[in-house]
Design an enzyme around this catalytic site. Sequence first.
Site, PDB file in Angstrom:
ATOM      1  N   LYS A 102     -12.745  12.015  16.076  1.00 39.24           N
ATOM      2  CA  LYS A 102     -13.203  13.125  15.225  1.00 39.24           C
ATOM      3  C   LYS A 102     -13.574  14.336  16.074  1.00 39.24           C
ATOM      4  O   LYS A 102     -13.208  15.472  15.758  1.00 39.24           O
ATOM      5  CB  LYS A 102     -14.384  12.675  14.368  1.00 39.24           C
ATOM      6  CG  LYS A 102     -14.028  11.740  13.236  1.00 39.24           C
ATOM      7  CD  LYS A 102     -15.244  11.341  12.434  1.00 39.24           C
ATOM      8  CE  LYS A 102     -14.836  10.560  11.192  1.00 39.24           C
ATOM      9  NZ  LYS A 102     -13.953   9.410  11.465  1.00 39.24           N
ATOM     10  N   LYS A 122      -7.541   1.534  17.636  1.00 39.89           N
ATOM     11  CA  LYS A 122      -7.789   1.898  16.239  1.00 39.89           C
ATOM     12  C   LYS A 122      -8.245   0.672  15.443  1.00 39.89           C
ATOM     13  O   LYS A 122      -7.488  -0.272  15.258  1.00 39.89           O
ATOM     14  CB  LYS A 122      -6.508   2.464  15.619  1.00 39.89           C
ATOM     15  CG  LYS A 122      -6.616   2.813  14.144  1.00 39.89           C
ATOM     16  CD  LYS A 122      -7.548   3.979  13.917  1.00 39.89           C
ATOM     17  CE  LYS A 122      -7.534   4.410  12.461  1.00 39.89           C
ATOM     18  NZ  LYS A 122      -8.533   5.455  12.188  1.00 39.89           N
ATOM     19  N   LYS A 132      -6.239   9.461  11.524  1.00 39.24           N
ATOM     20  CA  LYS A 132      -6.081  10.491  10.495  1.00 39.24           C
ATOM     21  C   LYS A 132      -6.773  11.795  10.869  1.00 39.24           C
ATOM     22  O   LYS A 132      -6.363  12.862  10.408  1.00 39.24           O
ATOM     23  CB  LYS A 132      -6.565   9.973   9.137  1.00 39.24           C
ATOM     24  CG  LYS A 132      -8.061   9.822   8.956  1.00 39.24           C
ATOM     25  CD  LYS A 132      -8.701  11.013   8.271  1.00 39.24           C
ATOM     26  CE  LYS A 132     -10.187  10.821   8.072  1.00 39.24           C
ATOM     27  NZ  LYS A 132     -10.958  10.223   9.140  1.00 39.24           N
ATOM     28  N   GLY A 147     -11.483   6.539   5.859  1.00 41.43           N
ATOM     29  CA  GLY A 147     -11.214   5.286   5.163  1.00 41.43           C
ATOM     30  C   GLY A 147     -12.487   4.515   4.887  1.00 41.43           C
ATOM     31  O   GLY A 147     -12.630   3.859   3.860  1.00 41.43           O
ATOM     32  N   ASN A 148     -13.471   4.638   5.808  1.00 38.28           N
ATOM     33  CA  ASN A 148     -14.749   3.953   5.615  1.00 38.28           C
ATOM     34  C   ASN A 148     -15.611   4.644   4.564  1.00 38.28           C
ATOM     35  O   ASN A 148     -16.546   4.044   4.034  1.00 38.28           O
ATOM     36  CB  ASN A 148     -15.515   3.871   6.938  1.00 38.28           C
ATOM     37  CG  ASN A 148     -14.875   2.902   7.911  1.00 38.28           C
ATOM     38  OD1 ASN A 148     -14.250   1.934   7.498  1.00 38.28           O
ATOM     39  ND2 ASN A 148     -14.990   3.173   9.189  1.00 38.28           N
TER      40      ASN A 148
END
Length: 316
Positions: A265, A123, A207, A9-10
């Site tokens: 991640k 989050k 995600k 998203g970033n």
Amino acid sequence: MHLVVALGGNALLKRGEPMTAETQRGNVIKAATALATLVADGHQITITHGNGPQVGLIALQAAAGPADGAYPLDILGAESEGMIGYLLEQELRNALPAGADLATLLTQVRVDPADPAFLRPTKPIGPVYDEPTARRLEAERGWQCARDGDKWRRVVASPEPLEILGLKAITTLAAADVMVICAGGGGVPVAARPGGGFIGVEAVIDKDRASALLAQALKADMLLLLTDVDGVYLDFGTPSARRILRAGTAILSPNSFAAGSMGPKVQAALRFTQATGGRTMIGRLEDARALVSGTAGTSIETGPAAIITAAIKLRA
């Protein structure tokens, strides 16, 4: 190769940029251009994306309306998934050769309502604030905020994704060589009801974890986690920071990295690579082609029992 490509998203709405539709579309065009090079190289791709900045912005907009008109995070997450998916699909159609088949699917993901993550929000969503502003918003709106780099952001619950609902539809489309955009923002979090069916829950799924689950289900050859930094760093943010070039799953631990950013991640990479033997690459969106070829970013593999960095080698 079949690649599951997770756009951060970033990476689509960068830190400090104005949170406007024009800015986001400009970043989506860059993303579509990078992804088109992978298709040109002959790879099949299935796309997921983050929504942290976007869902936080939508939540702020919703909070500006009547108090009895506020929507829960699962519905706001669905809104962001539709918005980002629309932009991605449109710009990918513009970047790919005529006749390319694409489909954007609103994806529900089952979580456990008893997940301990609901007690420990991690989050980050929405824009960044200085600490006094973050503390004021905590008091005014009942938020929880946490440090994010040198700024502060709102944090919400991020439960583990357990099951991707509608997986059969995704699999069928991918098998028909349709480029699928799905599990946006980690998917819309839902829980099973005691009497049957599902109900939305107040959370935002990570995600990367959802992407790892999807990549395993699709038997993808590679998981590609694209973000706004050029790889995974040891001692990030310190003078001794160095980028990991390659790391074996046996030695790498997600606990060594920030819970709200690189930790998930690394955890997603370990899950996918350990389960399938496929490589996970982590790095910048603009380096997508180089990441697939292994000449940029961080490669997480089953092979080396070491962490190999740009400066030193740490053996198991």
